[in-house]
Design a protein around this motif. Structure first.
Motif, PDB file in Angstrom:
ATOM      1  N   ARG A  44      -1.805 -64.677 -74.733  1.00 46.35           N
ATOM      2  CA  ARG A  44      -0.931 -63.823 -75.551  1.00 46.35           C
ATOM      3  C   ARG A  44      -0.940 -62.394 -74.997  1.00 46.35           C
ATOM      4  NH1 ARG A  44      -2.302 -64.104 -81.688  1.00 46.35           N
ATOM      5  NH2 ARG A  44      -4.421 -63.805 -80.953  1.00 46.35           N
ATOM      6  N   VAL A  45       0.252 -61.862 -74.830  1.00 48.36           N
ATOM      7  CA  VAL A  45       0.391 -60.490 -74.320  1.00 48.36           C
ATOM      8  C   VAL A  45       1.325 -59.736 -75.272  1.00 48.36           C
ATOM      9  CG1 VAL A  45       1.276 -59.051 -72.438  1.00 48.36           C
ATOM     10  CG2 VAL A  45       0.063 -61.182 -71.912  1.00 48.36           C
ATOM     11  N   LEU A  46       0.921 -58.552 -75.676  1.00 46.35           N
ATOM     12  CA  LEU A  46       1.769 -57.737 -76.552  1.00 46.35           C
ATOM     13  C   LEU A  46       2.445 -56.644 -75.738  1.00 46.35           C
ATOM     14  CD1 LEU A  46       2.571 -57.208 -79.576  1.00 46.35           C
ATOM     15  CD2 LEU A  46       0.818 -55.434 -79.558  1.00 46.35           C
ATOM     16  N   LEU A  47       3.779 -56.606 -75.792  1.00 48.28           N
ATOM     17  CA  LEU A  47       4.521 -55.521 -75.156  1.00 48.28           C
ATOM     18  C   LEU A  47       4.914 -54.510 -76.227  1.00 48.28           C
ATOM     19  CD1 LEU A  47       6.016 -54.239 -72.720  1.00 48.28           C
ATOM     20  CD2 LEU A  47       8.007 -55.612 -73.360  1.00 48.28           C
ATOM     21  N   ASP A  48       4.336 -53.320 -76.148  1.00 51.97           N
ATOM     22  CA  ASP A  48       4.656 -52.196 -77.047  1.00 51.97           C
ATOM     23  C   ASP A  48       4.138 -52.410 -78.475  1.00 51.97           C
ATOM     24  OD1 ASP A  48       5.783 -50.812 -74.992  1.00 51.97           O
ATOM     25  OD2 ASP A  48       7.832 -51.406 -75.468  1.00 51.97           O
ATOM     26  N   THR A  49       4.008 -51.278 -79.158  1.00 52.86           N
ATOM     27  CA  THR A  49       3.397 -51.342 -80.484  1.00 52.86           C
ATOM     28  C   THR A  49       4.275 -50.687 -81.554  1.00 52.86           C
ATOM     29  OG1 THR A  49       2.096 -49.306 -80.227  1.00 52.86           O
ATOM     30  CG2 THR A  49       1.110 -51.332 -79.393  1.00 52.86           C
ATOM     31  N   GLY A  50       5.580 -50.528 -81.253  1.00 50.71           N
ATOM     32  CA  GLY A  50       6.520 -50.125 -82.285  1.00 50.71           C
ATOM     33  C   GLY A  50       6.483 -48.657 -82.660  1.00 50.71           C
ATOM     34  N   SER A  51       7.263 -48.342 -83.679  1.00 51.86           N
ATOM     35  CA  SER A  51       7.514 -46.958 -84.066  1.00 51.86           C
ATOM     36  C   SER A  51       6.805 -46.547 -85.342  1.00 51.86           C
ATOM     37  CB  SER A  51       9.015 -46.780 -84.285  1.00 51.86           C
ATOM     38  OG  SER A  51       9.463 -47.800 -85.175  1.00 51.86           O
ATOM     39  N   LEU A  67      -3.854 -60.837 -84.295  1.00 52.69           N
ATOM     40  CA  LEU A  67      -3.898 -60.398 -82.894  1.00 52.69           C
ATOM     41  C   LEU A  67      -5.296 -60.509 -82.274  1.00 52.69           C
ATOM     42  CD1 LEU A  67      -1.580 -57.240 -82.976  1.00 52.69           C
ATOM     43  CD2 LEU A  67      -1.020 -59.539 -82.175  1.00 52.69           C
ATOM     44  N   ARG A  68      -6.274 -60.965 -83.063  1.00 55.34           N
ATOM     45  CA  ARG A  68      -7.635 -61.040 -82.512  1.00 55.34           C
ATOM     46  C   ARG A  68      -7.658 -61.887 -81.229  1.00 55.34           C
ATOM     47  NH1 ARG A  68     -12.402 -59.406 -83.652  1.00 55.34           N
ATOM     48  NH2 ARG A  68     -11.506 -58.327 -85.421  1.00 55.34           N
ATOM     49  N   GLY A  69      -8.238 -61.316 -80.196  1.00 52.76           N
ATOM     50  CA  GLY A  69      -8.408 -62.063 -78.958  1.00 52.76           C
ATOM     51  C   GLY A  69      -7.205 -62.066 -78.029  1.00 52.76           C
ATOM     52  N   ILE A  70      -6.166 -61.265 -78.310  1.00 49.84           N
ATOM     53  CA  ILE A  70      -5.023 -61.251 -77.379  1.00 49.84           C
ATOM     54  C   ILE A  70      -5.488 -60.792 -76.002  1.00 49.84           C
ATOM     55  CG2 ILE A  70      -3.180 -60.977 -79.086  1.00 49.84           C
ATOM     56  CD1 ILE A  70      -3.098 -57.997 -78.431  1.00 49.84           C
ATOM     57  N   ASP A  71      -4.740 -61.202 -74.987  1.00 53.48           N
ATOM     58  CA  ASP A  71      -5.200 -61.012 -73.605  1.00 53.48           C
ATOM     59  C   ASP A  71      -4.886 -59.634 -73.037  1.00 53.48           C
ATOM     60  OD1 ASP A  71      -6.142 -63.860 -72.668  1.00 53.48           O
ATOM     61  OD2 ASP A  71      -4.404 -64.132 -73.961  1.00 53.48           O
ATOM     62  N   ALA A  72      -3.823 -59.006 -73.502  1.00 54.70           N
ATOM     63  CA  ALA A  72      -3.465 -57.686 -72.975  1.00 54.70           C
ATOM     64  C   ALA A  72      -2.433 -57.022 -73.874  1.00 54.70           C
ATOM     65  CB  ALA A  72      -2.894 -57.808 -71.562  1.00 54.70           C
ATOM     66  N   VAL A  73      -2.447 -55.695 -73.850  1.00 55.12           N
ATOM     67  CA  VAL A  73      -1.377 -54.892 -74.460  1.00 55.12           C
ATOM     68  C   VAL A  73      -0.745 -54.102 -73.320  1.00 55.12           C
ATOM     69  CG1 VAL A  73      -0.829 -52.998 -76.050  1.00 55.12           C
ATOM     70  CG2 VAL A  73      -2.570 -54.692 -76.675  1.00 55.12           C
ATOM     71  N   VAL A  90      -5.202 -52.435 -81.059  1.00 53.97           N
ATOM     72  CA  VAL A  90      -6.460 -52.585 -80.313  1.00 53.97           C
ATOM     73  C   VAL A  90      -7.589 -52.985 -81.277  1.00 53.97           C
ATOM     74  CG1 VAL A  90      -8.236 -51.283 -79.071  1.00 53.97           C
ATOM     75  CG2 VAL A  90      -5.833 -51.069 -78.405  1.00 53.97           C
ATOM     76  N   LYS A  91      -7.612 -52.365 -82.437  1.00 48.14           N
ATOM     77  CA  LYS A  91      -8.632 -52.725 -83.445  1.00 48.14           C
ATOM     78  C   LYS A  91      -8.436 -54.164 -83.906  1.00 48.14           C
ATOM     79  CE  LYS A  91      -9.505 -48.142 -85.368  1.00 48.14           C
ATOM     80  NZ  LYS A  91      -9.171 -47.227 -86.463  1.00 48.14           N
ATOM     81  N   ALA A  92      -7.182 -54.532 -84.177  1.00 48.69           N
ATOM     82  CA  ALA A  92      -6.899 -55.903 -84.640  1.00 48.69           C
ATOM     83  C   ALA A  92      -7.273 -56.925 -83.570  1.00 48.69           C
ATOM     84  CB  ALA A  92      -5.418 -56.043 -85.006  1.00 48.69           C
ATOM     85  N   ALA A  93      -7.146 -56.529 -82.306  1.00 48.13           N
ATOM     86  CA  ALA A  93      -7.462 -57.439 -81.199  1.00 48.13           C
ATOM     87  C   ALA A  93      -8.967 -57.580 -81.011  1.00 48.13           C
ATOM     88  CB  ALA A  93      -6.817 -56.940 -79.909  1.00 48.13           C
ATOM     89  N   GLY A  94      -9.708 -56.636 -81.560  1.00 50.08           N
ATOM     90  CA  GLY A  94     -11.158 -56.625 -81.342  1.00 50.08           C
ATOM     91  C   GLY A  94     -11.496 -56.061 -79.961  1.00 50.08           C
ATOM     92  N   GLY A  95     -10.648 -55.115 -79.496  1.00 50.14           N
ATOM     93  CA  GLY A  95     -10.817 -54.531 -78.165  1.00 50.14           C
ATOM     94  C   GLY A  95      -9.983 -55.306 -77.163  1.00 50.14           C
ATOM     95  N   VAL A  96      -9.218 -54.589 -76.325  1.00 54.57           N
ATOM     96  CA  VAL A  96      -8.324 -55.255 -75.371  1.00 54.57           C
ATOM     97  C   VAL A  96      -7.911 -54.250 -74.301  1.00 54.57           C
ATOM     98  CG1 VAL A  96      -6.265 -54.699 -76.767  1.00 54.57           C
ATOM     99  CG2 VAL A  96      -6.188 -56.659 -75.229  1.00 54.57           C
ATOM    100  N   SER A  97      -7.522 -54.746 -73.133  1.00 56.90           N
ATOM    101  CA  SER A  97      -7.006 -53.871 -72.082  1.00 56.90           C
ATOM    102  C   SER A  97      -5.596 -53.401 -72.453  1.00 56.90           C
ATOM    103  CB  SER A  97      -6.951 -54.612 -70.749  1.00 56.90           C
ATOM    104  OG  SER A  97      -8.257 -54.952 -70.338  1.00 56.90           O
ATOM    105  N   VAL A  98      -5.344 -52.109 -72.241  1.00 55.45           N
ATOM    106  CA  VAL A  98      -4.033 -51.523 -72.529  1.00 55.45           C
ATOM    107  C   VAL A  98      -3.469 -50.982 -71.218  1.00 55.45           C
ATOM    108  CG1 VAL A  98      -2.762 -49.765 -73.829  1.00 55.45           C
ATOM    109  CG2 VAL A  98      -4.721 -50.925 -74.884  1.00 55.45           C
ATOM    110  N   TYR A  99      -2.372 -51.585 -70.752  1.00 59.49           N
ATOM    111  CA  TYR A  99      -1.766 -51.212 -69.470  1.00 59.49           C
ATOM    112  C   TYR A  99      -0.627 -50.222 -69.691  1.00 59.49           C
ATOM    113  CZ  TYR A  99      -4.248 -55.206 -67.477  1.00 59.49           C
ATOM    114  OH  TYR A  99      -5.220 -56.089 -67.068  1.00 59.49           O
ATOM    115  N   VAL A 147      -1.091 -58.600 -65.689  1.00 55.61           N
ATOM    116  CA  VAL A 147      -1.795 -58.156 -66.894  1.00 55.61           C
ATOM    117  C   VAL A 147      -2.505 -59.313 -67.600  1.00 55.61           C
ATOM    118  CG1 VAL A 147      -0.253 -56.183 -67.199  1.00 55.61           C
ATOM    119  CG2 VAL A 147       0.271 -58.345 -68.364  1.00 55.61           C
ATOM    120  N   ALA A 148      -2.036 -60.523 -67.336  1.00 57.34           N
ATOM    121  CA  ALA A 148      -2.643 -61.757 -67.857  1.00 57.34           C
ATOM    122  C   ALA A 148      -2.134 -62.860 -66.931  1.00 57.34           C
ATOM    123  CB  ALA A 148      -2.214 -62.002 -69.308  1.00 57.34           C
ATOM    124  N   PRO A 149      -2.786 -64.023 -66.886  1.00 55.45           N
ATOM    125  CA  PRO A 149      -2.358 -65.046 -65.932  1.00 55.45           C
ATOM    126  C   PRO A 149      -0.847 -65.313 -65.999  1.00 55.45           C
ATOM    127  CG  PRO A 149      -4.404 -65.695 -66.947  1.00 55.45           C
ATOM    128  CD  PRO A 149      -3.974 -64.447 -67.659  1.00 55.45           C
TER     129      PRO A 149
END
Ligand SMILES: [Fe+2]
Ligand SMILES: [Fe+2]
Length: 301
Positions: A44-51, A67-73, A90-99, A147-149
């Protein structure tokens, strides 16, 4: 040349867009989309975090997305309408890489008709230090990066077409310390290759120009883009500009065209009229499954 791994089962759920079609997920000017797919397992990869933080959190709850455990933002660029809930994510993911691109966190402004500057950059509380304090690992890249496989961010996009700077009818965009038009070098998109669909591009605002983005991704991969989903920033443009974009899109080989967000209502209408076979409406809470769309259309590749 990038050799793309092939992913399967791509689902793109729009967590926030300017429009919606149900009593559930809310709409708000901005964009955020969650990609779910299979490549060496579920990713799972999240593109952007909205307004708007409240809108994103509310839509996540309504859509029952954890969103816990997503692979990248990935942040497509440093405008507020794409970066307002990064810390929450990032908090909901439990920590994640942000590109992001190295220029994404610089202060940028919109200059109105009276010459007044309005800040449009990443909101206070959502900057690099805030993201890192929330458990995020910031990765800045100007060049294409996986950013993820199977999923890549373009990094900075060369401006090889008439799409050079953000020329708008009534306002202009500038960067701190300059009055020159902002080229928005931080604008980047995602790309991947899905089985049954082919090369797929997901944009944030496409400030670097949808045609430049398509050409760049095709040059990077040696393949033709089959699906384009996301903002195309045709809102606020001169009619000739939109017409030139549409002419440029005709030269591509898209099977799915799903423009949303900053495309704007007028351009959305023109695109749906010009490309009735490929146009797919997108909105808050919508889940697009490109392979399923093509299967149901019985479109041979
Ligand atoms: Fe933008
Ligand atoms: Fe935007």
């Amino acid at each position: 040349m990038i050799s793309l791994a092939e992913v399967t089962g791509l689902k793109i759920t729009t967590l926030l867009d300017n429009i919606t079609q149900s009593a559930g997920p809310v709409a708000h000017w901005g964009f955020s989309a969650l990609l779910e797919y299979d490549a060496e397992g579920k990713k799972r990869v999240l593109l952007d975090t909205g307004s708007d933080r409240e809108c994103i959190l509310r839509n996540l709850k309504t859509l029952k997305i954890d969103l816990r455990g997503i692979d990248a933002v990935v942040l497509s660029h440093g405008h507020w309408d794409h970066t307002s809930a990064t810390v929450d994510v990032v908090k909901a993911a439990g920590g994640v890489s942000v590109y992001a691109h190295p220029s994404a966190f610089q202060p940028v402004f919109r200059v109105d008709e009276k010459g007044k500057r309005h800040r449009i950059s990443v909101p206070d509380g959502q900057g690099v230090a805030d993201i890192e304090a929330a458990g995020g690992q910031i990765i800045l890249s100007k060049t294409p990066i996986e950013v993820a496989p199977g999923v890549w961010a373009t990094g900075e996009v060369p401006r090889d077409s008439f799409e050079t700077i953000m020329e708008l009818v009534k306002e202009r965009l500038v960067r701190e310390g300059s009055d020159a038009p902002d080229t928005i070098p931080d604008d980047q998109s995602l790309f991947l290759r899905e089985k049954g669909v082919g090369l797929t591009v997901i944009t944030g605002c496409a400030h670097s120009g949808p045609l430049n983005i398509l050409s760049y991704v095709e040059a990077l991969t040696g393949e033709r883009v089959k699906a384009l989903i996301g903002g195309t920033h045709l809102t606020g443009r001169k009619p000739e500009y939109t017409a030139a974009t549409i002419e440029g899109l005709r030269k591509h080989d898209l099977r799915i065209l799903s423009p949303c967000h900053c495309t704007g209502f007028k351009a959305m209408a023109e695109l749906s009229h010009t490309f009735p076979e490929t146009f797919v409406l997108n909105y808050s809470g919508n889940t697009l499954e490109p392979a399923k769309i093509l299967r149901e259309r019985k479109a041979p590749l």
